[in-house]
Design a protein around this motif. Structure first.
Motif, PDB file in Angstrom:
ATOM      1  N   LYS A  47       0.837  -1.099   0.010  1.00 16.14           N
ATOM      2  CA  LYS A  47       0.177  -0.082  -0.018  1.00 16.14           C
ATOM      3  C   LYS A  47       0.860   1.133   0.114  1.00 16.14           C
ATOM      4  N   SER A  48       0.857   2.010  -1.080  1.00 16.88           N
ATOM      5  CA  SER A  48       1.705   3.247  -1.251  1.00 16.88           C
ATOM      6  C   SER A  48       1.088   4.306  -0.215  1.00 16.88           C
ATOM      7  N   ARG A  49       1.665   4.985   0.725  1.00 15.40           N
ATOM      8  CA  ARG A  49       1.260   5.821   1.454  1.00 15.40           C
ATOM      9  C   ARG A  49       1.837   7.404   0.894  1.00 15.40           C
ATOM     10  N   LYS A  50       0.958   8.246   0.777  1.00 18.07           N
ATOM     11  CA  LYS A  50       1.098   9.490   0.539  1.00 18.07           C
ATOM     12  C   LYS A  50       1.887  10.227   1.593  1.00 18.07           C
ATOM     13  N   ARG A  51       3.281  10.851   1.273  1.00 18.91           N
ATOM     14  CA  ARG A  51       4.083  11.459   2.026  1.00 18.91           C
ATOM     15  C   ARG A  51       3.308  12.797   2.794  1.00 18.91           C
ATOM     16  N   VAL A  52       3.529  12.563   4.118  1.00 12.39           N
ATOM     17  CA  VAL A  52       2.923  13.860   4.878  1.00 12.39           C
ATOM     18  C   VAL A  52       3.688  14.815   5.070  1.00 12.39           C
ATOM     19  N   ARG A  53       3.296  15.996   4.759  1.00 12.19           N
ATOM     20  CA  ARG A  53       4.004  17.446   4.882  1.00 12.19           C
ATOM     21  C   ARG A  53       3.602  17.799   6.182  1.00 12.19           C
ATOM     22  N   VAL A  54       4.685  18.050   7.189  1.00 11.91           N
ATOM     23  CA  VAL A  54       4.532  18.135   8.705  1.00 11.91           C
ATOM     24  C   VAL A  54       4.701  19.798   8.626  1.00 11.91           C
ATOM     25  N   ALA A  55       3.561  20.316   9.549  1.00 11.16           N
ATOM     26  CA  ALA A  55       3.528  21.753   9.678  1.00 11.16           C
ATOM     27  C   ALA A  55       3.663  22.093  11.285  1.00 11.16           C
ATOM     28  N   ALA A  56       4.082  23.171  11.464  1.00 15.40           N
ATOM     29  CA  ALA A  56       4.101  23.621  12.882  1.00 15.40           C
ATOM     30  C   ALA A  56       2.730  23.704  13.403  1.00 15.40           C
ATOM     31  N   GLY A  57       2.642  22.895  14.637  1.00  9.91           N
ATOM     32  CA  GLY A  57       1.504  22.706  15.399  1.00  9.91           C
ATOM     33  C   GLY A  57       0.850  21.333  15.397  1.00  9.91           C
ATOM     34  N   ASP A  58       1.335  20.578  14.311  1.00 12.83           N
ATOM     35  CA  ASP A  58       0.949  19.184  13.948  1.00 12.83           C
ATOM     36  C   ASP A  58       0.983  18.205  15.059  1.00 12.83           C
ATOM     37  N   ALA A  73       9.204   9.051  10.578  1.00 11.35           N
ATOM     38  CA  ALA A  73       8.042   8.230  10.909  1.00 11.35           C
ATOM     39  C   ALA A  73       6.883   9.205  10.800  1.00 11.35           C
ATOM     40  N   LEU A  74       6.983  10.620  10.749  1.00  8.08           N
ATOM     41  CA  LEU A  74       5.956  11.289  10.621  1.00  8.08           C
ATOM     42  C   LEU A  74       5.759  11.521   9.248  1.00  8.08           C
ATOM     43  N   LYS A  75       6.871  11.669   8.282  1.00  7.80           N
ATOM     44  CA  LYS A  75       6.415  11.755   6.919  1.00  7.80           C
ATOM     45  C   LYS A  75       5.904  10.570   6.023  1.00  7.80           C
ATOM     46  N   THR A  76       6.093   9.363   6.586  1.00  9.58           N
ATOM     47  CA  THR A  76       5.604   8.484   5.936  1.00  9.58           C
ATOM     48  C   THR A  76       4.265   7.901   6.522  1.00  9.58           C
ATOM     49  N   GLY A  77       3.854   8.536   7.796  1.00 12.42           N
ATOM     50  CA  GLY A  77       2.622   8.197   8.031  1.00 12.42           C
ATOM     51  C   GLY A  77       2.562   6.946   9.058  1.00 12.42           C
ATOM     52  N   ARG A  78       3.891   6.533   9.475  1.00 16.79           N
ATOM     53  CA  ARG A  78       3.807   5.509  10.562  1.00 16.79           C
ATOM     54  C   ARG A  78       3.393   6.139  11.997  1.00 16.79           C
ATOM     55  N   TRP A  79       3.571   7.462  12.186  1.00 14.55           N
ATOM     56  CA  TRP A  79       2.978   7.859  13.401  1.00 14.55           C
ATOM     57  C   TRP A  79       1.875   8.890  12.807  1.00 14.55           C
ATOM     58  N   PRO A  80       0.613   8.492  13.259  1.00  7.97           N
ATOM     59  CA  PRO A  80      -0.498   9.010  12.317  1.00  7.97           C
ATOM     60  C   PRO A  80      -0.623  10.681  13.123  1.00  7.97           C
TER      61      PRO A  80
END
Length: 158
Positions: free
Chosen positions: A8-19, A75-82
Motif C-alpha cells: 500500500k503506497s502511502r502519501k507522504r505527509v507534509r509536517v506543519a508547525a502545530g501538528d 515516521a511522521l512523513k511516511t505516516g507510521r506515526w499518525p
C-alpha cells in the motif's frame, strides 16, 4: 516464477508547525504518546499517554512539552506515526523550539546555541550555560524517553 507483493503506497505527509502526532509505544499499539511539531525538524514531547486508543485533537489536554528535540522525521512523513490534527501556535516566534545549547564532545570549547534553525555562537547569542541541551532523537529515542517518563505523564485510559 516471481510473485509480486502488493504494498500500500502511502502519501507522504507534509509536517506543519502545530501538528500533533500519535506515537505507538508498543508493537501491539495498546498505548500512545504524543508529540507536537515546531518549525523546522524539532518536536516537543507532550506529557500525555493514552491507553488502547489514539486521542482526538480535542482530547489533547496540554500542548506544553516536557522536552524539545531535533527529530529525524521519517515516521511522521511516511505516516507510521499518525497525525491527529493541528493545534496552531499563538504566534510565529512560539512556533520554534526554544533555544538550546549544543555540546560537542569532540570540541567542547566551541559553544553554540541552536535557535530558530540556526547555530549561533554563544557569545553572540548571549546565553549558554542555563539553556537546555540540544538533542538529536530518532524514533526509538522518542519512544524510550516517553516510556522512561511515563510515571510523570498524564495517562488517559479508554
Amino acid at each position: 516464477m516471481q510473485t509480486r507483493v502488493e504494498t500500500k503506497s502511502r502519501k507522504r505527509v507534509r509536517v506543519a508547525a502545530g501538528d500533533i502526532f500519535a506515537v505507538p509505544l508498543d508493537a501491539e499499539q495498546q498505548s500512545f504518546g504524543y508529540i507536537r511539531a515546531y518549525q523546522d525538524v524539532d518536536v516537543g514531547i507532550l506529557p500525555v499517554i493514552s491507553k488502547a486508543r489514539i486521542l482526538s485533537i480535542a482530547q489533547i489536554p496540554t500542548v506544553g512539552s516536557v522536552l524539545d528535540v531535533f527529530l529525524f522525521q521519517d515516521a511522521l512523513k511516511t505516516g507510521r506515526w499518525p497525525r491527529i490534527g493541528n493545534l496552531p501556535f499563538s504566534d510565529e516566534s512560539s512556533s520554534w523550539a526554544p533555544a538550546r545549547k549544543q555540546v560537542a564532545a569532540s570540541r567542547p570549547e566551541v559553544r553554540m546555541v541552536v535557535f530558530r534553525g540556526h547555530f549561533i555562537a554563544a557569545d553572540k547569542f548571549g546565553q549558554y550555560d542555563e539553556l537546555p541541551l540540544f538533542q538529536k532523537f530518532d524514533e526509538e529515542d522518542v519512544i524510550r524517553e516517553m516510556l522512561q517518563r511515563a510515571d510523570e505523564f498524564l495517562v488517559i485510559d479508554s
